[in-house]
Design a protein around this motif. Structure first.
Motif, PDB file in Angstrom:
ATOM      1  N   ASP A 142     -57.531 -90.641  -9.319  1.00  0.00           N
ATOM      2  CA  ASP A 142     -57.430 -90.823  -7.868  1.00  0.00           C
ATOM      3  C   ASP A 142     -58.071 -92.143  -7.442  1.00  0.00           C
ATOM      4  O   ASP A 142     -57.559 -92.842  -6.564  1.00  0.00           O
ATOM      5  N   LEU A 143     -59.168 -92.505  -8.067  1.00  0.00           N
ATOM      6  CA  LEU A 143     -59.805 -93.796  -7.791  1.00  0.00           C
ATOM      7  C   LEU A 143     -58.870 -94.935  -8.195  1.00  0.00           C
ATOM      8  O   LEU A 143     -58.684 -95.897  -7.452  1.00  0.00           O
ATOM      9  N   LEU A 144     -58.244 -94.812  -9.366  1.00  0.00           N
ATOM     10  CA  LEU A 144     -57.310 -95.844  -9.824  1.00  0.00           C
ATOM     11  C   LEU A 144     -56.113 -95.966  -8.879  1.00  0.00           C
ATOM     12  O   LEU A 144     -55.662 -97.073  -8.575  1.00  0.00           O
ATOM     13  N   LYS A 145     -55.608 -94.841  -8.406  1.00  0.00           N
ATOM     14  CA  LYS A 145     -54.469 -94.863  -7.473  1.00  0.00           C
ATOM     15  C   LYS A 145     -54.844 -95.586  -6.186  1.00  0.00           C
ATOM     16  O   LYS A 145     -54.059 -96.380  -5.657  1.00  0.00           O
ATOM     17  N   ASP A 146     -56.031 -95.316  -5.659  1.00  0.00           N
ATOM     18  CA  ASP A 146     -56.475 -96.008  -4.447  1.00  0.00           C
ATOM     19  C   ASP A 146     -56.624 -97.501  -4.692  1.00  0.00           C
ATOM     20  O   ASP A 146     -56.237 -98.320  -3.856  1.00  0.00           O
ATOM     21  N   LEU A 147     -57.176 -97.870  -5.839  1.00  0.00           N
ATOM     22  CA  LEU A 147     -57.354 -99.284  -6.155  1.00  0.00           C
ATOM     23  C   LEU A 147     -56.007 -99.980  -6.317  1.00  0.00           C
ATOM     24  O   LEU A 147     -55.838-101.138  -5.911  1.00  0.00           O
ATOM     25  N   GLN A 148     -55.029 -99.274  -6.846  1.00  0.00           N
ATOM     26  CA  GLN A 148     -53.683 -99.826  -7.016  1.00  0.00           C
ATOM     27  C   GLN A 148     -53.039-100.175  -5.681  1.00  0.00           C
ATOM     28  O   GLN A 148     -52.179-101.050  -5.617  1.00  0.00           O
ATOM     29  N   ARG A 196     -71.675-100.590 -15.892  1.00  0.00           N
ATOM     30  CA  ARG A 196     -71.395 -99.145 -15.886  1.00  0.00           C
ATOM     31  C   ARG A 196     -71.884 -98.504 -14.590  1.00  0.00           C
ATOM     32  O   ARG A 196     -73.021 -98.690 -14.192  1.00  0.00           O
ATOM     33  N   LEU A 197     -70.978 -97.749 -13.947  1.00  0.00           N
ATOM     34  CA  LEU A 197     -71.307 -97.024 -12.715  1.00  0.00           C
ATOM     35  C   LEU A 197     -70.808 -95.586 -12.808  1.00  0.00           C
ATOM     36  O   LEU A 197     -69.868 -95.286 -13.551  1.00  0.00           O
ATOM     37  N   ASP A 198     -71.400 -94.712 -12.017  1.00  0.00           N
ATOM     38  CA  ASP A 198     -70.906 -93.338 -11.883  1.00  0.00           C
ATOM     39  C   ASP A 198     -69.768 -93.348 -10.871  1.00  0.00           C
ATOM     40  O   ASP A 198     -69.997 -93.557  -9.678  1.00  0.00           O
ATOM     41  N   TRP A 199     -68.540 -93.155 -11.323  1.00  0.00           N
ATOM     42  CA  TRP A 199     -67.381 -93.270 -10.447  1.00  0.00           C
ATOM     43  C   TRP A 199     -67.274 -92.141  -9.430  1.00  0.00           C
ATOM     44  O   TRP A 199     -66.574 -92.269  -8.434  1.00  0.00           O
ATOM     45  N   ARG A 200     -67.961 -91.051  -9.624  1.00  0.00           N
ATOM     46  CA  ARG A 200     -67.869 -89.940  -8.670  1.00  0.00           C
ATOM     47  C   ARG A 200     -68.679 -90.183  -7.402  1.00  0.00           C
ATOM     48  O   ARG A 200     -68.558 -89.443  -6.446  1.00  0.00           O
ATOM     49  N   HIS A 201     -69.519 -91.193  -7.404  1.00  0.00           N
ATOM     50  CA  HIS A 201     -70.383 -91.441  -6.255  1.00  0.00           C
ATOM     51  C   HIS A 201     -70.090 -92.760  -5.555  1.00  0.00           C
ATOM     52  O   HIS A 201     -70.961 -93.315  -4.893  1.00  0.00           O
ATOM     53  N   ILE A 202     -68.873 -93.280  -5.727  1.00  0.00           N
ATOM     54  CA  ILE A 202     -68.488 -94.513  -5.051  1.00  0.00           C
ATOM     55  C   ILE A 202     -67.118 -94.334  -4.407  1.00  0.00           C
ATOM     56  O   ILE A 202     -66.337 -93.478  -4.809  1.00  0.00           O
ATOM     57  N   THR A 203     -66.858 -95.176  -3.425  1.00  0.00           N
ATOM     58  CA  THR A 203     -65.525 -95.229  -2.822  1.00  0.00           C
ATOM     59  C   THR A 203     -64.785 -96.414  -3.439  1.00  0.00           C
ATOM     60  O   THR A 203     -65.389 -97.276  -4.098  1.00  0.00           O
ATOM     61  N   CYS A 204     -63.493 -96.490  -3.187  1.00  0.00           N
ATOM     62  CA  CYS A 204     -62.696 -97.609  -3.690  1.00  0.00           C
ATOM     63  C   CYS A 204     -63.218 -98.920  -3.103  1.00  0.00           C
ATOM     64  O   CYS A 204     -63.341 -99.915  -3.813  1.00  0.00           O
ATOM     65  N   LYS A 205     -63.553 -98.937  -1.840  1.00  0.00           N
ATOM     66  CA  LYS A 205     -64.067-100.143  -1.182  1.00  0.00           C
ATOM     67  C   LYS A 205     -65.391-100.590  -1.813  1.00  0.00           C
ATOM     68  O   LYS A 205     -65.599-101.783  -2.067  1.00  0.00           O
ATOM     69  N   ILE A 206     -66.277 -99.639  -2.077  1.00  0.00           N
ATOM     70  CA  ILE A 206     -67.547 -99.977  -2.730  1.00  0.00           C
ATOM     71  C   ILE A 206     -67.288-100.557  -4.116  1.00  0.00           C
ATOM     72  O   ILE A 206     -67.919-101.544  -4.512  1.00  0.00           O
ATOM     73  N   LEU A 207     -66.351 -99.982  -4.858  1.00  0.00           N
ATOM     74  CA  LEU A 207     -66.014-100.489  -6.189  1.00  0.00           C
ATOM     75  C   LEU A 207     -65.482-101.917  -6.105  1.00  0.00           C
ATOM     76  O   LEU A 207     -65.912-102.793  -6.862  1.00  0.00           O
TER      77      LEU A 207
END
Length: 129
Positions: free
Chosen positions: A7-13, A98-109
């Motif tokens: 889901d994070l990858l889809k948002d980034l796409q 390295r980051l914990d992907w469950r605690h970030i939004t796409c914008k933060i990433l």
């Protein structure tokens, strides 16, 4: 926040151009290729952000020593796991963070990746790598 890495990858796409490679989807931040690889072990999740730094090649012993020194300094100065690697195909540097992907939004990433690109490029140029 996300429950699934895809889901994070889809948002980034939605906001970044990308290409599928044998290693996974590579996203482009301006001219920088960024590979996101997720991992999980014993309930702990993370994403390794691989930022290819094509302007910086490790083609001599002095450059290699500077990269090893940078790895040591980063390890001592930040709680976020970060290190440099060398792409064996072209001897160019890859910055890995390295980051914990469950605690970030796409914008933060996205903001984090752009900040890493800017800061690492400046630091490496200053050090003469």
């Amino acid at each position: 926040m996300y429950q699934k890495f895809d889901d994070l990858l889809k948002d980034l796409q939605q906001s970044r151009p990308s290409n599928m490679t044998p290693l996974g989807r590579v996203f482009f931040f301006n001219d920088q290729a960024v590979l996101l690889q997720h991992g999980e072990m014993e309930g702990i999740t993370w994403v390794d952000i691989h930022i290819e730094l094509k302007r910086f090649c490790v083609d001599n012993l002095a450059a290699a020593k500077k990269v090893l020194q940078a790895n040591r300094e980063m390890g001592a100065s930040t709680p976020i796991p970060s290190w440099f690697a060398v792409d064996p195909k072209n001897d160019c540097l890859v910055f890995i963070n390295r980051l914990d992907w469950r605690h970030i939004t796409c914008k933060i990433l996205e903001d984090h990746i752009l900040r890493c690109i800017e800061q690492m490029g400046s630091a490496l140029a200053t050090e003469g790598v």
